[in-house]
Design a protein around this motif. Structure first.
Motif, PDB file in Angstrom:
ATOM      1  N   HIS A 162     -20.709 -20.881  48.837  1.00  0.00           N
ATOM      2  CA  HIS A 162     -20.940 -19.557  48.137  1.00  0.00           C
ATOM      3  C   HIS A 162     -21.025 -19.951  46.658  1.00  0.00           C
ATOM      4  O   HIS A 162     -22.000 -19.128  46.118  1.00  0.00           O
ATOM      5  CB  HIS A 162     -19.507 -18.949  48.150  1.00  0.00           C
ATOM      6  CG  HIS A 162     -19.195 -18.036  47.418  1.00  0.00           C
ATOM      7  ND1 HIS A 162     -19.346 -16.242  47.971  1.00  0.00           N
ATOM      8  CD2 HIS A 162     -19.105 -17.553  46.115  1.00  0.00           C
ATOM      9  CE1 HIS A 162     -19.136 -15.329  47.278  1.00  0.00           C
ATOM     10  NE2 HIS A 162     -19.138 -16.049  45.861  1.00  0.00           N
ATOM     11  N   GLU A 163     -20.590 -20.751  45.946  1.00  0.00           N
ATOM     12  CA  GLU A 163     -20.774 -21.020  44.606  1.00  0.00           C
ATOM     13  C   GLU A 163     -21.911 -21.838  44.270  1.00  0.00           C
ATOM     14  O   GLU A 163     -22.599 -21.227  43.206  1.00  0.00           O
ATOM     15  CB  GLU A 163     -19.654 -21.980  43.843  1.00  0.00           C
ATOM     16  CG  GLU A 163     -18.072 -21.087  43.934  1.00  0.00           C
ATOM     17  CD  GLU A 163     -18.112 -19.628  43.216  1.00  0.00           C
ATOM     18  OE1 GLU A 163     -18.830 -19.615  42.448  1.00  0.00           O
ATOM     19  OE2 GLU A 163     -17.219 -19.026  43.546  1.00  0.00           O
TER      20      GLU A 163
ATOM     21  N   ASP B 234     -14.130 -14.955  42.845  1.00  0.00           N
ATOM     22  CA  ASP B 234     -14.568 -15.785  41.678  1.00  0.00           C
ATOM     23  C   ASP B 234     -13.697 -15.623  40.279  1.00  0.00           C
ATOM     24  O   ASP B 234     -13.675 -16.384  39.419  1.00  0.00           O
ATOM     25  CB  ASP B 234     -16.008 -15.442  41.592  1.00  0.00           C
ATOM     26  CG  ASP B 234     -16.856 -15.670  42.479  1.00  0.00           C
ATOM     27  OD1 ASP B 234     -17.305 -16.783  42.506  1.00  0.00           O
ATOM     28  OD2 ASP B 234     -17.133 -14.862  43.326  1.00  0.00           O
TER      29      ASP B 234
ATOM     30  N   HIS C 174     -24.697 -19.392  44.024  1.00  0.00           N
ATOM     31  CA  HIS C 174     -24.721 -18.452  42.707  1.00  0.00           C
ATOM     32  C   HIS C 174     -25.636 -19.221  41.926  1.00  0.00           C
ATOM     33  O   HIS C 174     -26.569 -18.737  40.979  1.00  0.00           O
ATOM     34  CB  HIS C 174     -23.404 -18.393  41.905  1.00  0.00           C
ATOM     35  CG  HIS C 174     -22.630 -17.347  42.569  1.00  0.00           C
ATOM     36  ND1 HIS C 174     -23.212 -16.196  43.167  1.00  0.00           N
ATOM     37  CD2 HIS C 174     -21.377 -17.323  42.774  1.00  0.00           C
ATOM     38  CE1 HIS C 174     -22.362 -15.276  43.580  1.00  0.00           C
ATOM     39  NE2 HIS C 174     -20.975 -16.110  43.476  1.00  0.00           N
TER      40      HIS C 174
ATOM     41  N   ALA D   1     -18.535 -12.257  38.916  1.00  0.00           N
ATOM     42  CA  ALA D   1     -18.035 -11.569  40.040  1.00  0.00           C
ATOM     43  C   ALA D   1     -16.375 -11.225  40.127  1.00  0.00           C
ATOM     44  O   ALA D   1     -15.982 -11.590  39.371  1.00  0.00           O
ATOM     45  CB  ALA D   1     -18.148 -12.742  41.321  1.00  0.00           C
TER      46      ALA D   1
ATOM     47  N   GLU E 119     -22.848 -11.040  45.191  1.00  0.00           N
ATOM     48  CA  GLU E 119     -21.581 -11.493  45.902  1.00  0.00           C
ATOM     49  C   GLU E 119     -21.798 -11.281  47.543  1.00  0.00           C
ATOM     50  O   GLU E 119     -21.445 -12.262  48.130  1.00  0.00           O
ATOM     51  CB  GLU E 119     -20.351 -10.785  45.572  1.00  0.00           C
ATOM     52  CG  GLU E 119     -20.066 -11.193  44.190  1.00  0.00           C
ATOM     53  CD  GLU E 119     -20.029 -12.647  43.938  1.00  0.00           C
ATOM     54  OE1 GLU E 119     -19.664 -13.444  44.651  1.00  0.00           O
ATOM     55  OE2 GLU E 119     -19.751 -13.026  42.497  1.00  0.00           O
TER      56      GLU E 119
END
Ligand SMILES: [Zn+2]
Length: 343
Positions: A223-224, A31, A227, A27, A243
């Motif tokens: 958020h992570e 990121d 992923h 990203a 994203e």
């Protein structure tokens, strides 16, 4: 205590290190991985150098090679951002201890090796684990987190908050979006990493510096870890979509967006859905409220199955993404409610 601990952490890492073989395309911006872009499989190399007086027979060489490839990739995955992939392994008559092990350089005492062949693997693991300040394994209801810190100044409360957020959010994301996602995740607080945070395989790197300066921003975890749940692999959908989904998930599932003053920015004419992150996330929330609830989960699923195309939008909603954005621009109001509490 520490010795025993480190073994289990490293053994566990050897088990899951295969995950890191295919790095997810990461990203921009948050990121911080835009310079490197997509990375290929991780390759490690070892150069065995014998500087001791005695010759090195081929069986020993073979064993050194095998042990290196059992131990080093697991260490390197946990060691963070700038880990060296080419290592020198030296057999020396002059080294006083057993093994000296750091990124890219291993020295083994010839004397020690002669009497301790059977302990080679464990000793190498132990010596590598001494590169970290702490390594904890936390387990809860079938989920596991290995937490490695390389930062002597890491605030214990921040550490606890990151761990708590993982156990609060990640199982929910797995259940909602991808039940096949891994249940073993690795967090590394890295002092050498200059971005904010990034996910690859089952590992999340956090910048020690960023987290220290923004210690309320614990939904970086949300958020992570999304992923990890996404796990789309190479070449599936555009980065803005990946994203946008991760930030929309942060909006919906984050634990304390108020506390970190994280918010979706108001619409303005200059924006595009391709702006990614929060701008895209606000558009997604609008779509969920006004066009089709469940749309984002459906797109996420297609991205994982590698069936997503630009036509997916029309298939699910009857309109192209550009048409949907034009509708949003005409009437961008959306009801927003943030998680957490003001401090
Ligand atoms: Zn991201």
């Amino acid at each position: 205590m520490f010795r025993k601990f480190s073994f289990s952490v490293l053994l566990l890492l050897s088990g899951v290190s295969a995950f890191s073989q295919n790095d997810k395309p990461s990203a921009n911006g948050r990121d911080g991985n835009q310079r490197t872009g997509r990375r290929g499989p991780r390759n490690y190399e070892v150069n065995i150098v014998n500087s001791s007086a005695a010759p090195l027979d081929s069986a020993t060489k073979k064993e050194l090679n095998e042990v290196f490839f059992k131990v080093y990739p697991a260490f390197a995955q946990a060691d963070g951002y700038r880990t060296v992939r080419q290592a020198k392994l030296e057999i020396s008559d002059n080294y006083e201890g057993s093994i000296s092990a750091k990124a890219g350089e291993i020295i083994i005492s010839s004397k020690w090796l002669k009497d301790n062949r059977k302990r080679l693997e464990k000793e190498m693991m132990y010596q590598f684990s001494k590169n970290w300040l702490s390594a904890d394994t936390v387990k809860k209801k079938g989920y596991q987190l290995v937490f490695i810190s390389k930062d002597p100044g890491l605030d214990p409360q921040l550490k606890q908050n990151l761990i708590d957020t993982y156990f609060k959010v990640y199982p929910k994301l797995v259940k909602t979006f991808n039940k096949k996602s891994t249940k073993e995740v690795l967090f590394v607080i890295d002092t050498a990493y200059g971005g904010v945070a990034e996910a690859s395989g089952n590992r999340i790197l956090f910048s020690a510096k960023y987290m220290k300066a923004h210690n309320t921003d614990i939904d970086v975890v949300t958020h992570e870890t999304m992923h990890i749940v996404q796990g789309y692999g190479y070449g599936s959908g555009p980065v803005w979509l990946t994203e946008g989904i991760a930030d929309w998930v942060r909006y919906r599932y984050g634990v304390d967006n108020i506390g970190s003053k994280w918010a979706l920015p108001e619409f303005n004419e200059k924006q595009s859905y391709k702006n990614s992150y929060r701008i895209t996330a606000r558009f997604f929330e609008w779509l969920e409220q006004n066009v089709k609830p469940g749309l984002i989960a459906a797109l996420d699923d297609q991205l994982r199955q590698h069936t997503y195309t630009e036509q997916s939008w029309a298939k699910f909603t009857g309109k192209t993404v550009d048409e949907l954005w034009a509708d949003y621009a005409k009437s961008p109001d959306v009801k927003l409610a943030y998680s957490g509490s003001a401090k």
